[in-house]
Design a protein around this motif. Structure first.
Motif, PDB file in Angstrom:
ATOM      1  N   GLU A 139      -9.600   0.155 -24.416  1.00 57.51           N
ATOM      2  CA  GLU A 139      -9.514  -0.634 -23.184  1.00 57.51           C
ATOM      3  C   GLU A 139      -8.646  -1.881 -23.326  1.00 57.51           C
ATOM      4  OE1 GLU A 139     -13.406  -1.530 -21.815  1.00 57.51           O
ATOM      5  OE2 GLU A 139     -13.892   0.537 -21.273  1.00 57.51           O
ATOM      6  N   GLU A 140      -8.518  -2.405 -24.554  1.00 57.92           N
ATOM      7  CA  GLU A 140      -7.861  -3.693 -24.718  1.00 57.92           C
ATOM      8  C   GLU A 140      -6.422  -3.685 -24.197  1.00 57.92           C
ATOM      9  OE1 GLU A 140      -9.411  -2.061 -27.099  1.00 57.92           O
ATOM     10  OE2 GLU A 140     -11.238  -3.278 -27.287  1.00 57.92           O
ATOM     11  N   GLU A 141      -5.679  -2.609 -24.465  1.00 56.35           N
ATOM     12  CA  GLU A 141      -4.258  -2.583 -24.140  1.00 56.35           C
ATOM     13  C   GLU A 141      -3.932  -1.737 -22.917  1.00 56.35           C
ATOM     14  OE1 GLU A 141      -2.529  -1.014 -27.646  1.00 56.35           O
ATOM     15  OE2 GLU A 141      -3.196  -2.651 -28.946  1.00 56.35           O
ATOM     16  N   ASN A 142      -4.909  -1.019 -22.390  1.00 56.79           N
ATOM     17  CA  ASN A 142      -4.633  -0.039 -21.339  1.00 56.79           C
ATOM     18  C   ASN A 142      -5.491  -0.289 -20.106  1.00 56.79           C
ATOM     19  OD1 ASN A 142      -2.912   1.933 -23.060  1.00 56.79           O
ATOM     20  ND2 ASN A 142      -4.760   1.650 -24.285  1.00 56.79           N
ATOM     21  N   LEU A 143      -5.009   0.176 -18.951  1.00 59.14           N
ATOM     22  CA  LEU A 143      -5.762   0.005 -17.719  1.00 59.14           C
ATOM     23  C   LEU A 143      -7.115   0.702 -17.830  1.00 59.14           C
ATOM     24  CD1 LEU A 143      -3.120   0.624 -14.901  1.00 59.14           C
ATOM     25  CD2 LEU A 143      -4.159  -1.548 -15.554  1.00 59.14           C
ATOM     26  N   THR A 144      -8.173   0.004 -17.441  1.00 58.67           N
ATOM     27  CA  THR A 144      -9.513   0.580 -17.477  1.00 58.67           C
ATOM     28  C   THR A 144      -9.869   1.177 -16.120  1.00 58.67           C
ATOM     29  OG1 THR A 144     -10.608  -1.450 -16.767  1.00 58.67           O
ATOM     30  CG2 THR A 144     -10.210  -1.190 -19.137  1.00 58.67           C
ATOM     31  N   LEU A 145     -10.954   1.947 -16.098  1.00 61.00           N
ATOM     32  CA  LEU A 145     -11.421   2.542 -14.848  1.00 61.00           C
ATOM     33  C   LEU A 145     -11.734   1.460 -13.814  1.00 61.00           C
ATOM     34  CD1 LEU A 145     -12.411   4.923 -13.149  1.00 61.00           C
ATOM     35  CD2 LEU A 145     -14.610   4.736 -14.319  1.00 61.00           C
ATOM     36  N   GLU A 146     -12.380   0.388 -14.265  1.00 66.19           N
ATOM     37  CA  GLU A 146     -12.726  -0.701 -13.339  1.00 66.19           C
ATOM     38  C   GLU A 146     -11.471  -1.340 -12.756  1.00 66.19           C
ATOM     39  OE1 GLU A 146     -15.977   0.418 -15.755  1.00 66.19           O
ATOM     40  OE2 GLU A 146     -14.000  -0.309 -16.390  1.00 66.19           O
ATOM     41  N   GLU A 147     -10.450  -1.521 -13.599  1.00 60.71           N
ATOM     42  CA  GLU A 147      -9.206  -2.125 -13.118  1.00 60.71           C
ATOM     43  C   GLU A 147      -8.480  -1.202 -12.144  1.00 60.71           C
ATOM     44  OE1 GLU A 147      -8.395  -4.819 -17.118  1.00 60.71           O
ATOM     45  OE2 GLU A 147      -7.711  -2.746 -17.011  1.00 60.71           O
ATOM     46  N   ILE A 148      -8.567   0.090 -12.372  1.00 64.44           N
ATOM     47  CA  ILE A 148      -7.946   1.059 -11.455  1.00 64.44           C
ATOM     48  C   ILE A 148      -8.708   1.124 -10.138  1.00 64.44           C
ATOM     49  CG2 ILE A 148      -7.492   3.522 -11.104  1.00 64.44           C
ATOM     50  CD1 ILE A 148      -6.941   3.693 -14.135  1.00 64.44           C
ATOM     51  N   ASN A 149     -10.036   1.074 -10.219  1.00 65.93           N
ATOM     52  CA  ASN A 149     -10.861   1.229  -9.017  1.00 65.93           C
ATOM     53  C   ASN A 149     -10.646   0.133  -7.987  1.00 65.93           C
ATOM     54  OD1 ASN A 149     -12.103   3.648  -9.529  1.00 65.93           O
ATOM     55  ND2 ASN A 149     -13.880   2.766 -10.543  1.00 65.93           N
ATOM     56  N   GLN A 150     -10.208  -1.037  -8.426  1.00 64.15           N
ATOM     57  CA  GLN A 150      -9.987  -2.108  -7.455  1.00 64.15           C
ATOM     58  C   GLN A 150      -8.830  -1.792  -6.508  1.00 64.15           C
ATOM     59  OE1 GLN A 150      -8.129  -5.879  -9.015  1.00 64.15           O
ATOM     60  NE2 GLN A 150      -8.262  -4.818 -10.987  1.00 64.15           N
ATOM     61  N   PHE A 151      -8.030  -0.773  -6.869  1.00 62.02           N
ATOM     62  CA  PHE A 151      -6.886  -0.395  -6.028  1.00 62.02           C
ATOM     63  C   PHE A 151      -7.087   0.943  -5.318  1.00 62.02           C
ATOM     64  CE2 PHE A 151      -5.110  -2.975  -9.536  1.00 62.02           C
ATOM     65  CZ  PHE A 151      -4.551  -4.006  -8.793  1.00 62.02           C
ATOM     66  N   LYS A 152      -8.318   1.495  -5.362  1.00 63.29           N
ATOM     67  CA  LYS A 152      -8.508   2.858  -4.845  1.00 63.29           C
ATOM     68  C   LYS A 152      -8.263   2.960  -3.338  1.00 63.29           C
ATOM     69  CE  LYS A 152     -13.528   2.553  -4.247  1.00 63.29           C
ATOM     70  NZ  LYS A 152     -14.825   3.164  -4.616  1.00 63.29           N
ATOM     71  N   GLU A 153      -8.418   1.870  -2.599  1.00 66.73           N
ATOM     72  CA  GLU A 153      -8.140   1.903  -1.159  1.00 66.73           C
ATOM     73  C   GLU A 153      -6.680   1.596  -0.856  1.00 66.73           C
ATOM     74  OE1 GLU A 153     -10.326   2.970   0.889  1.00 66.73           O
ATOM     75  OE2 GLU A 153     -11.911   3.073  -0.631  1.00 66.73           O
ATOM     76  N   LYS A 154      -5.977   1.046  -1.851  1.00 64.94           N
ATOM     77  CA  LYS A 154      -4.593   0.620  -1.630  1.00 64.94           C
ATOM     78  C   LYS A 154      -3.593   1.732  -1.962  1.00 64.94           C
ATOM     79  CE  LYS A 154      -1.460  -3.204  -2.726  1.00 64.94           C
ATOM     80  NZ  LYS A 154      -1.301  -4.485  -3.455  1.00 64.94           N
ATOM     81  N   ALA A 205       0.850  -1.187   0.000  1.00 65.40           N
ATOM     82  CA  ALA A 205       0.000   0.000   0.000  1.00 65.40           C
ATOM     83  C   ALA A 205       0.890   1.243   0.000  1.00 65.40           C
ATOM     84  CB  ALA A 205      -0.917  -0.003   1.209  1.00 65.40           C
ATOM     85  N   SER A 206       0.509   2.221  -0.812  1.00 65.97           N
ATOM     86  CA  SER A 206       1.336   3.417  -0.963  1.00 65.97           C
ATOM     87  C   SER A 206       0.458   4.650  -1.119  1.00 65.97           C
ATOM     88  CB  SER A 206       2.252   3.294  -2.196  1.00 65.97           C
ATOM     89  OG  SER A 206       3.029   2.111  -2.142  1.00 65.97           O
ATOM     90  N   ASP A 207       1.013   5.790  -0.733  1.00 70.57           N
ATOM     91  CA  ASP A 207       0.309   7.052  -0.958  1.00 70.57           C
ATOM     92  C   ASP A 207       0.426   7.479  -2.418  1.00 70.57           C
ATOM     93  OD1 ASP A 207      -0.441   7.693   1.864  1.00 70.57           O
ATOM     94  OD2 ASP A 207       1.741   7.620   2.096  1.00 70.57           O
ATOM     95  N   LEU A 208       1.573   7.163  -3.027  1.00 73.14           N
ATOM     96  CA  LEU A 208       1.797   7.477  -4.432  1.00 73.14           C
ATOM     97  C   LEU A 208       2.339   6.238  -5.137  1.00 73.14           C
ATOM     98  CD1 LEU A 208       3.608  10.954  -4.091  1.00 73.14           C
ATOM     99  CD2 LEU A 208       1.184  10.537  -4.525  1.00 73.14           C
ATOM    100  N   LEU A 209       1.690   5.854  -6.232  1.00 73.00           N
ATOM    101  CA  LEU A 209       2.172   4.733  -7.039  1.00 73.00           C
ATOM    102  C   LEU A 209       2.599   5.260  -8.400  1.00 73.00           C
ATOM    103  CD1 LEU A 209       2.614   1.671  -7.484  1.00 73.00           C
ATOM    104  CD2 LEU A 209       0.316   1.630  -8.498  1.00 73.00           C
ATOM    105  N   MET A 210       3.854   5.038  -8.766  1.00 72.17           N
ATOM    106  CA  MET A 210       4.389   5.451 -10.057  1.00 72.17           C
ATOM    107  C   MET A 210       4.351   4.263 -11.019  1.00 72.17           C
ATOM    108  SD  MET A 210       7.749   7.277  -8.385  1.00 72.17           S
ATOM    109  CE  MET A 210       8.547   7.648  -9.951  1.00 72.17           C
ATOM    110  N   ILE A 211       3.731   4.444 -12.177  1.00 74.92           N
ATOM    111  CA  ILE A 211       3.710   3.404 -13.200  1.00 74.92           C
ATOM    112  C   ILE A 211       3.998   4.032 -14.558  1.00 74.92           C
ATOM    113  CG2 ILE A 211       2.070   1.968 -11.926  1.00 74.92           C
ATOM    114  CD1 ILE A 211      -0.122   2.898 -13.839  1.00 74.92           C
ATOM    115  N   HIS A 212       4.273   3.184 -15.534  1.00 70.15           N
ATOM    116  CA  HIS A 212       4.435   3.646 -16.923  1.00 70.15           C
ATOM    117  C   HIS A 212       3.481   2.814 -17.758  1.00 70.15           C
ATOM    118  CE1 HIS A 212       6.763   5.822 -20.019  1.00 70.15           C
ATOM    119  NE2 HIS A 212       6.529   4.763 -20.773  1.00 70.15           N
ATOM    120  N   SER A 213       2.278   3.356 -17.957  1.00 68.92           N
ATOM    121  CA  SER A 213       1.221   2.578 -18.610  1.00 68.92           C
ATOM    122  C   SER A 213       0.161   3.507 -19.172  1.00 68.92           C
ATOM    123  CB  SER A 213       0.566   1.620 -17.600  1.00 68.92           C
ATOM    124  OG  SER A 213      -0.600   1.037 -18.144  1.00 68.92           O
TER     125      SER A 213
END
Length: 372
Positions: free
Chosen positions: A169-184, A146-154
């Motif tokens: 959506e096929e090749e890139n992170l979607t809103l749903e995929e991002i939302n699963q980490f909103k508490e993390k 768990a982090s306050d800031l997550l750095m990615i290249h995507s």
């Protein structure tokens, strides 16, 4: 904790408009180094705790000695400020056959590669290097602390990767995929796309809104996404798009986009040249000229541009003469008859004119132009 954020600098000795300056350095390479210096100056002036860089420091994998040495010297000078420069490798920084090898690792003495989580002030920061597919990235995000800031290249689905391309959506992170980490993760900072955005996540996590930065401070909150974008324009595809760096204050949950003073790539039509000439000085210019303009006029425009621009190119385009067709309207004609005449005269020959007339009549009825 306050930090400066950027990504996708793509330092390179570009061939296009890459003449040597008075110091014998490729002009566009010099602009990249100036961009880096402006970011460093902002970091020092604001006394931030760190600088976060989310990938693609260099443009090519086989880097010229001049490029590598001059970039290293910039980082060496900045390292003396005591402000940590935290970086993750982007796809342009990595070896093709082995993603664990990258061109920024030899810079480890003058910057910090985010191989492990780091805490600066009260903020926990983690970085994940570029992954070739989003499945691998998601697995890395699941395994990350768990982090306050997550750095990615995507890429992020829905963002404008360029002026003409919305990421699928096929090749890139979607809103749903991002939302699963909103508490993390507090805020996800995603390099890779060159247009700066921020994504506001609604409280429910069910909807979001993409926004371009406006240059003023705005509120951020847990679960939001920042795409820093490239801090400078690289080609005419970037024309008209904002470029700069960000300042993020995690103690106040405030962010600010700061435009940098660097050459722009400007596209302009010959018909607009007189009105826009003030915007062309000290920039790179693509002048679009219709083929109806004679060569002497083109030569005159070229001389004018050469005196004010850093570089320019000319693109000729064909003009299509349009045949004027008059539509006759007789006294007492109904709107339906007028519509029929309009379609017969104006519609291209390859279209179904009967269907067009039918659609037009339906629209008129819906808007009570025709009474049924």
């Amino acid at each position: 904790m306050r930090c400066v954020i950027l990504s996708d600098l793509h330092i390179h000795s570009w061939a296009a408009f890459g003449q040597l300056n008075q110091d014998g350095i490729n002009k566009r390479l010099a602009h990249s180094l100036d961009c880096l210096q402006q970011v460093f100056d902002i970091a020092v002036a604001l006394k931030v705790e760190c600088v976060l860089f989310c990938g693609d420091l260099f443009h090519v994998r086989k880097i010229d000695v001049e490029v590598y040495d001059l970039a290293y010297r910039k980082f060496d000078d900045f390292s003396k400020s005591g402000i940590p420069f935290l970086a993750i490798p982007g796809n342009h920084d990595q070896a093709l056959k082995n993603l664990s090898l990258n061109s920024i690792r030899p810079f480890s003495k003058v910057l910090h590669i985010m191989d492990e989580p780091l805490k600066i002030g009260n903020s926990r920061i983690h970085g994940i290097e570029y992954q070739r597919n989003k499945k691998d990235l998601i697995e890395k995000m699941k395994a990350a602390p768990a982090s306050d800031l997550l750095m990615i290249h995507s890429g992020i689905a829905g963002a404008a990767a360029s002026a003409f391309y919305i990421a699928p959506e096929e090749e890139n992170l979607t809103l749903e995929e991002i939302n699963q980490f909103k508490e993390k993760f507090g805020i996800i900072i995603a390099g890779h796309f060159h247009n700066p955005h921020y994504l506001k996540i609604n409280e429910s996590g069910a909807a979001a809104k993409w926004r371009f930065p406006t240059g003023v401070k705005f509120d951020v909150k847990q679960g939001d996404v920042i795409i820093p974008g490239s801090p400078m324009q690289h080609n005419f595809g970037d024309s008209g798009m904002p470029r700069g760096c960000w300042v993020l204050d995690t103690s106040k949950w405030k962010a600010e986009f700061i435009k940098l003073d660097l050459p722009q790539f400007v596209s302009v039509d010959a018909s607009e040249l007189a009105q826009k000439v003030d915007k062309l000085a000290n920039n790179y210019v693509l002048l679009k000229i219709p083929d109806s303009i004679n060569q002497k006029h083109v030569d005159d425009l070229s001389r004018e541009l050469s005196e004010i621009c850093l570089g320019f190119s000319i693109e000729r385009y064909a003009t299509i003469a349009k045949e004027s067709k008059r539509i006759e309207v007789s006294p007492g004609q109904s709107f339906g008859e007028m519509l029929g005449n309009f379609v017969d005269v104006k519609a291209p020959t390859d279209l179904d004119k009967d269907r067009l007339k039918k659609i037009g009549l339906e629209i008129m009825r819906e808007n009570e132009v025709l009474k049924t």
